[in-house]
Write an enzyme that holds these catalytic residues in place. Structure first.
Site, PDB file in Angstrom:
ATOM      1  N   LYS A  13       0.835  -1.213   0.000  1.00 21.23           N
ATOM      2  CA  LYS A  13       0.000   0.000   0.000  1.00 21.23           C
ATOM      3  C   LYS A  13       0.869   1.262   0.000  1.00 21.23           C
ATOM      4  O   LYS A  13       0.638   2.179  -0.781  1.00 21.23           O
ATOM      5  CB  LYS A  13      -0.935   0.020   1.237  1.00 21.23           C
ATOM      6  CG  LYS A  13      -1.821  -1.201   1.358  1.00 21.23           C
ATOM      7  CD  LYS A  13      -2.740  -1.142   2.578  1.00 21.23           C
ATOM      8  CE  LYS A  13      -1.999  -1.113   3.911  1.00 21.23           C
ATOM      9  NZ  LYS A  13      -1.276  -2.365   4.251  1.00 21.23           N
ATOM     10  N   ARG A  88      -9.658   0.443   9.869  1.00 21.56           N
ATOM     11  CA  ARG A  88      -9.175  -0.889  10.234  1.00 21.56           C
ATOM     12  C   ARG A  88     -10.146  -1.617  11.151  1.00 21.56           C
ATOM     13  O   ARG A  88      -9.938  -2.790  11.445  1.00 21.56           O
ATOM     14  CB  ARG A  88      -7.854  -0.751  10.977  1.00 21.56           C
ATOM     15  CG  ARG A  88      -6.620  -0.966  10.106  1.00 21.56           C
ATOM     16  CD  ARG A  88      -5.416  -0.558  10.934  1.00 21.56           C
ATOM     17  NE  ARG A  88      -4.242  -1.308  10.656  1.00 21.56           N
ATOM     18  CZ  ARG A  88      -3.222  -0.876   9.907  1.00 21.56           C
ATOM     19  NH1 ARG A  88      -3.299   0.285   9.305  1.00 21.56           N
ATOM     20  NH2 ARG A  88      -2.152  -1.608   9.748  1.00 21.56           N
ATOM     21  N   ARG A 127      12.121  -6.004   5.017  1.00 26.82           N
ATOM     22  CA  ARG A 127      12.141  -4.547   5.151  1.00 26.82           C
ATOM     23  C   ARG A 127      12.838  -4.119   6.452  1.00 26.82           C
ATOM     24  O   ARG A 127      13.736  -3.292   6.425  1.00 26.82           O
ATOM     25  CB  ARG A 127      10.716  -3.982   5.136  1.00 26.82           C
ATOM     26  CG  ARG A 127      10.692  -2.462   5.317  1.00 26.82           C
ATOM     27  CD  ARG A 127       9.304  -1.891   5.198  1.00 26.82           C
ATOM     28  NE  ARG A 127       8.425  -2.451   6.219  1.00 26.82           N
ATOM     29  CZ  ARG A 127       7.127  -2.155   6.315  1.00 26.82           C
ATOM     30  NH1 ARG A 127       6.585  -1.345   5.441  1.00 26.82           N
ATOM     31  NH2 ARG A 127       6.412  -2.685   7.274  1.00 26.82           N
ATOM     32  N   ARG A 129      11.406  -2.660   9.422  1.00 26.45           N
ATOM     33  CA  ARG A 129      10.912  -1.561  10.256  1.00 26.45           C
ATOM     34  C   ARG A 129      10.862  -2.088  11.692  1.00 26.45           C
ATOM     35  O   ARG A 129      10.905  -3.298  11.905  1.00 26.45           O
ATOM     36  CB  ARG A 129       9.502  -1.175   9.763  1.00 26.45           C
ATOM     37  CG  ARG A 129       9.050   0.219  10.141  1.00 26.45           C
ATOM     38  CD  ARG A 129       7.770   0.604   9.394  1.00 26.45           C
ATOM     39  NE  ARG A 129       6.603  -0.136   9.858  1.00 26.45           N
ATOM     40  CZ  ARG A 129       5.429  -0.162   9.221  1.00 26.45           C
ATOM     41  NH1 ARG A 129       5.272   0.502   8.091  1.00 26.45           N
ATOM     42  NH2 ARG A 129       4.428  -0.855   9.708  1.00 26.45           N
ATOM     43  N   ARG A 140       0.308  -8.626  13.591  1.00 24.80           N
ATOM     44  CA  ARG A 140      -0.338  -7.648  12.701  1.00 24.80           C
ATOM     45  C   ARG A 140      -1.240  -8.353  11.688  1.00 24.80           C
ATOM     46  O   ARG A 140      -2.333  -7.888  11.375  1.00 24.80           O
ATOM     47  CB  ARG A 140       0.721  -6.807  11.987  1.00 24.80           C
ATOM     48  CG  ARG A 140       1.329  -5.732  12.893  1.00 24.80           C
ATOM     49  CD  ARG A 140       2.718  -5.313  12.443  1.00 24.80           C
ATOM     50  NE  ARG A 140       2.766  -4.791  11.091  1.00 24.80           N
ATOM     51  CZ  ARG A 140       3.880  -4.746  10.340  1.00 24.80           C
ATOM     52  NH1 ARG A 140       5.033  -5.181  10.832  1.00 24.80           N
ATOM     53  NH2 ARG A 140       3.833  -4.246   9.138  1.00 24.80           N
TER      54      ARG A 140
HETATM   55  P1  AP5 Z   1       4.768  -1.535   1.853  1.00 25.99           P
HETATM   56  O1  AP5 Z   1       4.470  -0.784   0.612  1.00 25.99           O
HETATM   57  O2  AP5 Z   1       5.407  -0.832   2.968  1.00 25.99           O
HETATM   58  O3  AP5 Z   1       3.462  -2.307   2.351  1.00 25.99           O
HETATM   59  P2  AP5 Z   1       2.228  -1.785   3.183  1.00 25.99           P
HETATM   60  O4  AP5 Z   1       1.033  -2.439   2.597  1.00 25.99           O
HETATM   61  O5  AP5 Z   1       2.240  -0.317   3.272  1.00 25.99           O
HETATM   62  O6  AP5 Z   1       2.576  -2.487   4.569  1.00 25.99           O
HETATM   63  P3  AP5 Z   1       2.755  -1.888   6.023  1.00 25.99           P
HETATM   64  O7  AP5 Z   1       3.714  -2.766   6.742  1.00 25.99           O
HETATM   65  O8  AP5 Z   1       3.027  -0.434   6.005  1.00 25.99           O
HETATM   66  O9  AP5 Z   1       1.311  -2.153   6.565  1.00 25.99           O
HETATM   67  P4  AP5 Z   1       0.827  -2.122   8.019  1.00 25.99           P
HETATM   68  O10 AP5 Z   1      -0.625  -2.100   7.852  1.00 25.99           O
HETATM   69  O11 AP5 Z   1       1.364  -3.230   8.847  1.00 25.99           O
HETATM   70  O12 AP5 Z   1       1.500  -0.832   8.649  1.00 25.99           O
HETATM   71  P5  AP5 Z   1       0.909   0.585   9.008  1.00 25.99           P
HETATM   72  O13 AP5 Z   1       2.038   1.513   8.964  1.00 25.99           O
HETATM   73  O14 AP5 Z   1      -0.314   0.871   8.268  1.00 25.99           O
HETATM   74  O15 AP5 Z   1       5.671  -2.805   1.449  1.00 25.99           O
HETATM   75  C1  AP5 Z   1       6.192  -3.642   2.430  1.00 25.99           C
HETATM   76  C2  AP5 Z   1       7.596  -4.093   1.986  1.00 25.99           C
HETATM   77  O16 AP5 Z   1       7.500  -4.857   0.787  1.00 25.99           O
HETATM   78  C3  AP5 Z   1       8.544  -2.925   1.672  1.00 25.99           C
HETATM   79  O17 AP5 Z   1       9.841  -3.242   2.049  1.00 25.99           O
HETATM   80  C4  AP5 Z   1       8.438  -2.794   0.144  1.00 25.99           C
HETATM   81  O18 AP5 Z   1       9.603  -2.265  -0.419  1.00 25.99           O
HETATM   82  C5  AP5 Z   1       8.204  -4.230  -0.274  1.00 25.99           C
HETATM   83  N1  AP5 Z   1       7.371  -4.352  -1.470  1.00 25.99           N
HETATM   84  C6  AP5 Z   1       6.290  -3.580  -1.796  1.00 25.99           C
HETATM   85  N2  AP5 Z   1       5.767  -4.000  -2.967  1.00 25.99           N
HETATM   86  C7  AP5 Z   1       6.527  -5.070  -3.362  1.00 25.99           C
HETATM   87  C8  AP5 Z   1       6.481  -5.935  -4.508  1.00 25.99           C
HETATM   88  N3  AP5 Z   1       5.536  -5.800  -5.458  1.00 25.99           N
HETATM   89  N4  AP5 Z   1       7.403  -6.910  -4.585  1.00 25.99           N
HETATM   90  C9  AP5 Z   1       8.355  -7.064  -3.626  1.00 25.99           C
HETATM   91  N5  AP5 Z   1       8.471  -6.268  -2.540  1.00 25.99           N
HETATM   92  C10 AP5 Z   1       7.551  -5.285  -2.423  1.00 25.99           C
HETATM   93  O19 AP5 Z   1       0.479   0.348  10.554  1.00 25.99           O
HETATM   94  C11 AP5 Z   1       1.450   0.103  11.536  1.00 25.99           C
HETATM   95  C12 AP5 Z   1       0.802   0.052  12.908  1.00 25.99           C
HETATM   96  O20 AP5 Z   1       0.158   1.310  13.176  1.00 25.99           O
HETATM   97  C13 AP5 Z   1      -0.298  -0.979  13.101  1.00 25.99           C
HETATM   98  O21 AP5 Z   1       0.214  -2.243  13.437  1.00 25.99           O
HETATM   99  C14 AP5 Z   1      -1.104  -0.356  14.234  1.00 25.99           C
HETATM  100  O22 AP5 Z   1      -0.468  -0.556  15.463  1.00 25.99           O
HETATM  101  C15 AP5 Z   1      -1.034   1.136  13.904  1.00 25.99           C
HETATM  102  N6  AP5 Z   1      -2.153   1.598  13.070  1.00 25.99           N
HETATM  103  C16 AP5 Z   1      -2.077   2.064  11.777  1.00 25.99           C
HETATM  104  N7  AP5 Z   1      -3.278   2.407  11.322  1.00 25.99           N
HETATM  105  C17 AP5 Z   1      -4.151   2.172  12.325  1.00 25.99           C
HETATM  106  C18 AP5 Z   1      -5.563   2.313  12.449  1.00 25.99           C
HETATM  107  N8  AP5 Z   1      -6.320   2.759  11.424  1.00 25.99           N
HETATM  108  N9  AP5 Z   1      -6.138   1.958  13.623  1.00 25.99           N
HETATM  109  C19 AP5 Z   1      -5.393   1.522  14.672  1.00 25.99           C
HETATM  110  N10 AP5 Z   1      -4.073   1.342  14.615  1.00 25.99           N
HETATM  111  C20 AP5 Z   1      -3.448   1.663  13.447  1.00 25.99           C
HETATM  112 MG    MG Z   2       2.416   1.076   4.858  1.00 20.34          MG
END
Ligand code: AP5
Ligand code: MG
Length: 200
Positions: A13, A88, A127, A129, A140
């Site tokens: 995403k 979410r 990745r 993080r 997650r």
């Molecule tokens: P990336 O593009 O970063 O994937 P993403 O879908 O953005 O995954 P995230 O890890 O950011 O999702 P998340 O939902 O866990 O985290 P968020 O920050 O939202 O790609 C991932 C990796 O793959 C990268 O290294 C990239 O380079 C690689 N990649 C991408 N495309 C590829 C491809 N085609 N082929 C190969 N490699 C590829 O949330 C984090 C935390 O925040 C949550 O756990 C929660 O605690 C909190 N939080 C966030 N939003 C909320 C909410 N709405 N409510 C409550 N808590 C929340």
């Molecule tokens: Mg993300």
């Protein structure tokens, strides 16, 4: 365009949002990024958020909803926005519906990025993080499938969802998204022909 980017952790995403928001000239509203910024402030609220992020649990709805409500009220969201990582939970989805209904600006599209679970784990462990340890990734994913995935039905009922295959290279995924946000236009000749026929 007002769109929700839906999909599990690691689906891509964030990666795809970078070009898509530039292309559509709309802001990228990532609650993950916003919450990491809140956590970095080290305030009481920040520490509370950090304790959820660290273990892969959802930050409580009231805080996340307040952040999004304030952000959506800013001027740059008038032409549209891309929500990444929100909603979410059912409560977040209902709040979003209410916010948008009040403004008379419903969602246009929910892009659902579909990637198999083992590929998600591979991408995230690579990745590195702070919350990309095997244990937190599993947590997650569990939260996603239990609390977030069921929301898709709500948007399917409104015919807003377009599934996109998120496997393959980022460039391949980009092409598939492009085909959804820019469907091929009817050639102008065909339009003219139709017009001529109606007139004749
Ligand atoms: P990336 O593009 O970063 O994937 P993403 O879908 O953005 O995954 P995230 O890890 O950011 O999702 P998340 O939902 O866990 O985290 P968020 O920050 O939202 O790609 C991932 C990796 O793959 C990268 O290294 C990239 O380079 C690689 N990649 C991408 N495309 C590829 C491809 N085609 N082929 C190969 N490699 C590829 O949330 C984090 C935390 O925040 C949550 O756990 C929660 O605690 C909190 N939080 C966030 N939003 C909320 C909410 N709405 N409510 C409550 N808590 C929340
Ligand atoms: Mg993300």
């Amino acid at each position: 365009m007002r769109l929700v980017f839906f999909g599990p952790p690691g689906a891509g995403k964030g990666t795809q949002s970078a070009w898509l928001t530039a292309h559509l000239a709309i802001p990228h509203l990532s609650t993950g990024e916003m919450l990491r910024a809140v956590a970095a402030t080290g305030t009481e609220v920040g520490r509370a958020a950090e304790s959820c992020l660290a273990v892969g649990r959802l930050v409580p709805d009231p805080l996340v909803i307040r952040i999004i409500e304030q952000r959506l009220a800013e001027d740059d969201c008038r032409p549209g926005f891309l929500l990444d990582g929100f909603p979410r939970t059912r409560r977040q989805a209902e709040s979003l519906d209410e916010m948008l209904a009040r403004r008379g600006t419903p969602l246009d599209l929910v892009l659902n990025l579909v990637v198999p679970e083992e590929m998600l784990v591979q991408r995230l462990t690579a990745r590195g993080r702070a919350d990309d340890t095997e244990e937190v990734i599993r947590q997650r994913l569990q939260v996603f499938y239990a609390e977030t995935a069921p929301l898709l039905q709500h948007y399917q009922d409104q015919s807003l969802v377009r599934d996109v295959d998120g496997r393959g290279t980022p460039a391949e995924v980009r092409q598939r998204i492009q085909a959804v946000v820019e469907p091929p236009q009817t050639p102008p000749e065909a339009g003219e022909e139709g017009k001529g026929k109606r007139e004749g």
